[in-house]
Design an enzyme around this catalytic site. Sequence first.
Site, PDB file in Angstrom:
ATOM      1  CB  CYS A 187      -0.723  -0.350   1.260  1.00 18.83           C
ATOM      2  SG  CYS A 187      -0.728   0.255   2.709  1.00 18.83           S
ATOM      3  NE  ARG A 224      -4.718   1.551   0.701  1.00 21.03           N
ATOM      4  CZ  ARG A 224      -4.518   2.417   0.573  1.00 21.03           C
ATOM      5  NH1 ARG A 224      -5.629   2.685  -0.936  1.00 21.03           N
ATOM      6  NH2 ARG A 224      -3.550   4.348   0.338  1.00 21.03           N
ATOM      7  CG  ASP A 240      -5.806   5.806   2.738  1.00 19.58           C
ATOM      8  OD1 ASP A 240      -5.560   4.936   3.575  1.00 19.58           O
ATOM      9  OD2 ASP A 240      -4.701   6.136   1.756  1.00 19.58           O
TER      10      ASP A 240
END
Length: 186
Positions: A13, A19, A150
Amino acid sequence: MAAHDPYRVMTVCTGNICRSPMAEVVLRERFDAAGLGDRVQVDSTGISDEEQGRRMDRRAVAVLEAHGYDLAALAGPAGPHRARQVRTSDLAARDLVLPMTVLHARSLHRLEGTRGGVDDGHVRLYRTFDPAAPHVDPDGPDGYRLDIDDPWYGDREDFESCLAQVEAGADGVVAFVEGELRRRAG
């Protein structure tokens, strides 16, 4: 790679605090549940160095724990998870690299020095393994629809949504790796 070598998966990420470590935890649990925990290694990195050395975001930890995930899997010999930036050597050492967004995939291809499409070679967008994900061309103008959202700027609900997207693709990743292991075994 030899048939006895571990299959290496890396999630990627932006900063490696939300993430990608969430995906790492989920995938480790799913590989263990599939009986592949000893044959598949999962880790995570970030494109940026802005979070280098930091622990996983507390909101990500809270959501994972609330869903029963064991975060001890993230603790390595050096202790709890610490964010790190992806290196070219990481890419070369992984069988499957799972970026969370189209932009992450493009950054990885630049780092690797390849010019293929977003979802080429051993770099595959994580959400392409989710059967319910939008059916769009990752290289097209709607490719962003395959991004895992996100949660950084959001609240707990955003982290819950991120986890749901990660979980939705996890079984597809496991099935893909199972096929790769069978192919490798010949």
